[in-house]
Design a protein around this motif. Sequence first.
Motif, PDB file in Angstrom:
ATOM      1  N   PHE A  37       0.843  -1.185   0.000  1.00 20.48           N
ATOM      2  CA  PHE A  37       0.000   0.000   0.000  1.00 20.48           C
ATOM      3  C   PHE A  37       0.881   1.238   0.000  1.00 20.48           C
ATOM      4  CE2 PHE A  37      -2.861  -3.214   1.516  1.00 20.48           C
ATOM      5  CZ  PHE A  37      -4.089  -2.847   0.996  1.00 20.48           C
ATOM      6  N   ARG A  38       0.618   2.104  -0.938  1.00 24.50           N
ATOM      7  CA  ARG A  38       1.369   3.350  -0.955  1.00 24.50           C
ATOM      8  C   ARG A  38       0.955   4.207   0.241  1.00 24.50           C
ATOM      9  NH1 ARG A  38      -0.844   2.912  -5.924  1.00 24.50           N
ATOM     10  NH2 ARG A  38      -2.283   4.614  -5.506  1.00 24.50           N
ATOM     11  N   ARG A  39       1.870   5.035   0.667  1.00 27.46           N
ATOM     12  CA  ARG A  39       1.567   5.896   1.808  1.00 27.46           C
ATOM     13  C   ARG A  39       0.304   6.709   1.533  1.00 27.46           C
ATOM     14  NH1 ARG A  39       6.502   5.977   4.932  1.00 27.46           N
ATOM     15  NH2 ARG A  39       5.857   7.718   6.196  1.00 27.46           N
ATOM     16  N   GLU A  40       0.178   7.144   0.322  1.00 24.65           N
ATOM     17  CA  GLU A  40      -0.999   7.925  -0.069  1.00 24.65           C
ATOM     18  C   GLU A  40      -2.290   7.120   0.147  1.00 24.65           C
ATOM     19  OE1 GLU A  40      -1.340   8.002  -4.194  1.00 24.65           O
ATOM     20  OE2 GLU A  40      -3.226   9.136  -4.181  1.00 24.65           O
ATOM     21  N   GLN A  41      -2.234   5.860  -0.257  1.00 26.07           N
ATOM     22  CA  GLN A  41      -3.421   5.018  -0.085  1.00 26.07           C
ATOM     23  C   GLN A  41      -3.747   4.842   1.386  1.00 26.07           C
ATOM     24  OE1 GLN A  41      -1.852   1.706  -2.517  1.00 26.07           O
ATOM     25  NE2 GLN A  41      -3.840   1.710  -3.517  1.00 26.07           N
ATOM     26  N   ILE A  42      -2.715   4.636   2.150  1.00 30.82           N
ATOM     27  CA  ILE A  42      -2.918   4.446   3.583  1.00 30.82           C
ATOM     28  C   ILE A  42      -3.554   5.685   4.190  1.00 30.82           C
ATOM     29  CG2 ILE A  42      -1.743   4.127   5.782  1.00 30.82           C
ATOM     30  CD1 ILE A  42       0.337   2.441   4.285  1.00 30.82           C
ATOM     31  N   LEU A  43      -3.033   6.829   3.830  1.00 26.75           N
ATOM     32  CA  LEU A  43      -3.599   8.076   4.346  1.00 26.75           C
ATOM     33  C   LEU A  43      -5.066   8.198   3.976  1.00 26.75           C
ATOM     34  CD1 LEU A  43      -0.877  10.812   3.854  1.00 26.75           C
ATOM     35  CD2 LEU A  43      -1.856   9.991   5.984  1.00 26.75           C
ATOM     36  N   ASN A  44      -5.364   7.957   2.722  1.00 29.25           N
ATOM     37  CA  ASN A  44      -6.740   8.107   2.270  1.00 29.25           C
ATOM     38  C   ASN A  44      -7.688   7.175   3.002  1.00 29.25           C
ATOM     39  OD1 ASN A  44      -6.162  10.098   0.444  1.00 29.25           O
ATOM     40  ND2 ASN A  44      -5.886   8.705  -1.266  1.00 29.25           N
ATOM     41  N   HIS A  45      -7.248   5.964   3.212  1.00 28.62           N
ATOM     42  CA  HIS A  45      -8.154   4.990   3.794  1.00 28.62           C
ATOM     43  C   HIS A  45      -8.268   5.115   5.295  1.00 28.62           C
ATOM     44  CE1 HIS A  45      -7.770   2.587  -0.053  1.00 28.62           C
ATOM     45  NE2 HIS A  45      -9.038   2.858   0.091  1.00 28.62           N
ATOM     46  N   VAL A  46      -7.177   5.363   5.947  1.00 28.49           N
ATOM     47  CA  VAL A  46      -7.230   5.374   7.408  1.00 28.49           C
ATOM     48  C   VAL A  46      -7.549   6.764   7.945  1.00 28.49           C
ATOM     49  CG1 VAL A  46      -5.939   4.891   9.509  1.00 28.49           C
ATOM     50  CG2 VAL A  46      -5.615   3.450   7.496  1.00 28.49           C
ATOM     51  N   TRP A  47      -7.017   7.759   7.298  1.00 26.03           N
ATOM     52  CA  TRP A  47      -7.219   9.108   7.828  1.00 26.03           C
ATOM     53  C   TRP A  47      -8.259   9.897   7.045  1.00 26.03           C
ATOM     54  CZ3 TRP A  47      -2.789   6.532   8.937  1.00 26.03           C
ATOM     55  CH2 TRP A  47      -2.295   6.654  10.240  1.00 26.03           C
ATOM     56  N   GLY A  48      -8.520   9.492   5.814  1.00 26.31           N
ATOM     57  CA  GLY A  48      -9.453  10.242   4.991  1.00 26.31           C
ATOM     58  C   GLY A  48      -8.731  11.354   4.270  1.00 26.31           C
ATOM     59  N   THR A  49      -9.356  11.836   3.218  1.00 28.03           N
ATOM     60  CA  THR A  49      -8.642  12.755   2.343  1.00 28.03           C
ATOM     61  C   THR A  49      -8.635  14.179   2.853  1.00 28.03           C
ATOM     62  OG1 THR A  49     -10.684  12.678   1.116  1.00 28.03           O
ATOM     63  CG2 THR A  49      -8.791  11.586   0.141  1.00 28.03           C
ATOM     64  N   ASP A  50      -9.620  14.516   3.682  1.00 29.24           N
ATOM     65  CA  ASP A  50      -9.711  15.918   4.060  1.00 29.24           C
ATOM     66  C   ASP A  50      -8.887  16.239   5.302  1.00 29.24           C
ATOM     67  OD1 ASP A  50     -11.363  14.185   5.286  1.00 29.24           O
ATOM     68  OD2 ASP A  50     -13.102  15.508   5.385  1.00 29.24           O
ATOM     69  N   ILE A  51      -8.351  15.203   5.904  1.00 26.68           N
ATOM     70  CA  ILE A  51      -7.563  15.433   7.109  1.00 26.68           C
ATOM     71  C   ILE A  51      -6.086  15.476   6.746  1.00 26.68           C
ATOM     72  CG2 ILE A  51      -6.769  14.308   9.216  1.00 26.68           C
ATOM     73  CD1 ILE A  51      -9.845  13.322   9.286  1.00 26.68           C
ATOM     74  N   VAL A  52      -5.435  16.460   7.288  1.00 23.68           N
ATOM     75  CA  VAL A  52      -4.021  16.604   6.999  1.00 23.68           C
ATOM     76  C   VAL A  52      -3.215  16.224   8.241  1.00 23.68           C
ATOM     77  CG1 VAL A  52      -2.211  18.168   6.258  1.00 23.68           C
ATOM     78  CG2 VAL A  52      -4.540  18.469   5.422  1.00 23.68           C
TER      79      VAL A  52
END
Lengths: 222, 222
Positions: A173-188
């Motif tokens: 899983f790319r880091r980007e994918q992980i971020l999107n799935h676990v943290w969601g896209t709107d959260i930084v």
Amino acid sequence: MSKNKILIVDDDDDIRHLLKYNLEKSGFITNIAANGLECIEMIKSYNPDLILLDVMMPGMDGIEVCERIKSDPQNKNILICFLTARNEDYSQIAGLEAGGDDYVSKPIKPKVLLSRINAILRRKSNENPKEVKNGIQINYEKYVVLKNGEEVQLPKKEFELLSLLHSKPNFVFRREQILNHVWGTDIVVGDRTIDVHIRKLREKLGVHHIVTVKGIGYKYIT
Amino acid sequence: MSKNKILIVDDDDDIRHLLKYNLEKSGFITNIAANGLECIEMIKSYNPDLILLDVMMPGMDGIEVCERIKSDPQNKNILICFLTARNEDYSQIAGLEAGGDDYVSKPIKPKVLLSRINAILRRKSNENPKEVKNGIQINYEKYVVLKNGEEVQLPKKEFELLSLLHSKPNFVFRREQILNHVWGTDIVVGDRTIDVHIRKLREKLGVHHIVTVKGIGYKYIT
DNA sequence: CAATTTTATACACATGTTATTCACAATTAA
DNA sequence: TTAATTGTGAATAACATGTGTATAAAATTG
């Protein structure tokens, strides 16, 4: 896959033991209860996967028992299969059936019952495939991780992160994918956040389960 | 290997044509559809290898389009790559992703899209483990190279370089082509850089796999 | 609802890896 | 042989990740 536990609830002693005999012969673990009260009391200690529940019983009837069981969120993953007599009023059962369970009409033919039970269990196991991968098993309903059979409580984020990686073993899983799935896209979040959670998981599960793929992301290996 | 056909589905006319332009420049055959219905109608006649599918569209959204496509066994080998806006909900995509596809987040950077598409297509062509090319096998999901069955972890650039050469055995890639594919067109690197990476690969895989074609470039031989 | 514990995130810095450069050696094609 | 091209060792730059600790945010508890 471990053996499924079935709780048989019927006021008729003959039926109870007939079913017990047949189901055990087919590899299930069974237990019996003679009425609704016994059934409810038994759930906690026995923790069945499926309950065969006679509808027409003295005292509390099957419908009511079912409602009581389902009202406890803890039991939401217990399957219920009604045993109904001929000429029974199906209207109430129909409603419950929409919830995912099923029923078998008496007189019960062992073969029919068996295939029905297997269908229900299969349906269920498809719902949340919780295979063991590399000693780690995830129970999404109980929100708990089993490490060699031993329960490990993980906080939300760690659980979700592990779930993601675990859902596709060996897939990077790319880091980007992980971020999107676990943290969601709107959260930084800072770019060290993933690492920190990975570290926590490695501490709790052992370092060898999650492998870093530098420049890409992480993978759960089997 | 014939050219891959890509169907671009997005309701935004600008995006459609931007993607079309970029992908055709990169050697793909493309076609466009403005919404889910058009997409589904077009599948039979156009028979794409891959569909770039916008998630957020008026009418049928991308998720639904995908489900419809995948529900037809005839389409089971069509790849789907979602185009997602920032702030989009990834929970549904996550499930589909398990099916083997991927997604690209908007705003779309042509280079990212391209490398993602190539990764998906390679992954796919690698799915049915055909012959191993000269003892070297690439697993794009695990991001590892198998050398006689033994896993070798390669750093990003080396992995990409090998992937490129490996994708077309015995074809000589010019140094310029290699630069464009692995490093991108806007990045400037010294002229010894490629050589150094080739050397690393040779060290790790054995010298005989990659052959120098003096004055031109390199090729992976079978 | 305040106190306390747990969980999540941030951040600086250590560490290790990867990418690149460069000078020069080796090779090759004409 | 020579000029161009490629290979190589070593140095360094660039980068990505791991980690200790601090802090914030959230959940729990009395």
